[in-house]
Write an enzyme that holds these catalytic residues in place. Structure first.
Site, PDB file in Angstrom:
ATOM      1  N   LYS A  80       0.817  -1.221   0.000  1.00  0.00           N
ATOM      2  CA  LYS A  80       0.000   0.000   0.000  1.00  0.00           C
ATOM      3  C   LYS A  80       0.842   1.258   0.000  1.00  0.00           C
ATOM      4  CE  LYS A  80      -4.395  -1.560   1.670  1.00  0.00           C
ATOM      5  NZ  LYS A  80      -5.452  -1.431   2.687  1.00  0.00           N
TER       6      LYS A  80
ATOM      7  N   LYS B 279      -8.052 -11.120  -5.541  1.00  0.00           N
ATOM      8  CA  LYS B 279      -9.200 -11.211  -4.652  1.00  0.00           C
ATOM      9  C   LYS B 279     -10.277 -10.179  -4.979  1.00  0.00           C
ATOM     10  CE  LYS B 279      -9.690 -10.150   0.147  1.00  0.00           C
ATOM     11  NZ  LYS B 279      -9.320 -10.268   1.558  1.00  0.00           N
TER      12      LYS B 279
ATOM     13  N   LYS C 134     -13.038  -5.024  -1.585  1.00  0.00           N
ATOM     14  CA  LYS C 134     -14.001  -3.943  -1.630  1.00  0.00           C
ATOM     15  C   LYS C 134     -13.354  -2.593  -1.884  1.00  0.00           C
ATOM     16  CE  LYS C 134     -14.352  -4.012   3.457  1.00  0.00           C
ATOM     17  NZ  LYS C 134     -12.950  -4.208   3.635  1.00  0.00           N
TER      18      LYS C 134
END
Ligand code: TRP
Length: 341
Positions: free
Chosen positions: A112, A197, A200
């Site tokens: 990230k 994956k 969201k």
């Protein structure tokens, strides 16, 4: 009784992956067999660039969807992380036990922070310390088990290390928890990119089915799922990840298993069609209950208020014990102490 703790980060709309991989099992299994806490970890949503109004909206929505998927406040505790101060109180103590190197080794941090720098942005310090707050979430409740997907196991390992280290240095204080991966449909993959994956946080992707997607939107997304070249329907995650993902979703929705379902189909089209309908049916009751709950915001607020109160009562004594163990004096309240000065 076993204590279970898990968290949902309100950084995006909840997906079919969250539901099949986690929420459904919390409702069907965990809340009945264990003393379970399910937390909307809103503080964690502040570790990356965020819009305050959106975090508020997503937090309320996540709480509503957890209840809509069957979590029962009579059986488990549903609450917002920011409503219970014990999380941040404990997080600081754990920062005094964790090391800088340990934090920088976390895979999610590396990924990230690299993404953020690529975009020319700056990395919030809280992104680095995030796993310590997550450890505090878990340790504050003496949780034995943490049901999470495999992208979170490194953080749970860190939590264990911190618990053991704290206990060794300052005396037994924390339960050492373990990660418990979900048994079915551990990973629902992105329909457009079946090797990653269905997360969201990568919002608005055509490969992501959201829990609140209308039936026709669900159908469209599933029908457009990337499959693999060739025609044979077989369950092979390596060679045919797209088809395997559809088979797993179908299996998770209908209670079958992917291998035997593969034998039933002789075209991708038929497989997609049945998968789409199965997803629509699984989401139908959740969406219906969600609509009811939205019509009664006072109920949801009440659940969160009671949940926070219950959670606070569990966490408070554990975190207080940690404060004493690490060397902090209790606040002076007894008159005898001030008299002695
Ligand atoms: N880090 C988790 C995620 O990104 C969310 C989370 C925060 C969590 N605190 C937790 C999960 C404690 C389990 C237990 O999904």
């Amino acid at each position: 009784m076993t204590r279970v703790f898990s968290g949902v980060k309100p950084t995006g709309h909840l997906t079919l992956g969250n539901y099949l991989g986690a929420m459904r099992q919390w409702a069907a299994v965990d809340q009945h067999r264990a003393d379970s806490l399910f937390c909307i970890v809103d503080l964690h949503a502040l570790t990356v660039d965020h819009d305050p109004a959106r975090v508020r909206r997503l937090s309320r929505q996540a709480a509503t969807l957890l209840l809509a998927s069957g979590l029962d406040p009579e059986l488990c505790t549903v609450f917002l992380q920011s409503h219970v101060d014990e999380h941040t109180r404990l997080s600081y103590l754990l920062e005094c036990v964790a090391t800088d190197g340990e934090m920088r080794r976390m895979i999610q941090y590396k990924e990230k922070s690299a993404q953020e720098r690529e975009r020319g942005g700056s990395v919030r310090l809280s992104l680095l310390t995030y796993p310590v707050l997550m450890a505090a979430d878990i340790l504050a409740y003496g949780a034995d088990e943490v049901p999470v997907g495999d992208d979170q196991t490194q953080h749970v390992e860190l939590t264990r290390d911190l618990a053991v280290r704290f206990n060794q240095r300052y005396g037994h204080t924390f339960v050492v928890p373990k990660a418990t991966p979900p048994k079915v449909a551990a990973r629902v993959m992105n329909l457009q990119d079946p090797t990653s994956k269905m997360g969201k946080s990568d919002d608005s992707g055509p490969g992501i089915v959201y829990l609140l997607d209308e039936p026709d939107v669900v159908r469209k997304k599933v029908m457009r799922a990337v499959t693999d070249s060739g025609r044979v329907v077989e369950y092979d995650r390596e060679a045919r990840p797209g088809v395997a993902n559809l088979l797993e979703i179908l299996a998770a929705c209908t209670g079958g298993n992917p291998e035997s379902l593969a034998a039933v189909y002789d075209s991708y089209g038929a497989l997609k069609k049945d998968t789409a309908e199965a997803v629509v049916e699984v989401l139908r009751p959740v969406q219906a209950r969600h609509r009811e709950l939205c019509a009664d915001p006072a109920y949801v607020e009440g659940v969160l208020r009671d949940g926070a109160e219950k959670a606070r009562a569990m966490a408070r004594p554990i975190v207080d014990t940690a404060y004493r163990a690490i060397g902090l004096l209790p606040p002076v309240s007894e008159p005898s102490l001030s008299a002695a000065r």
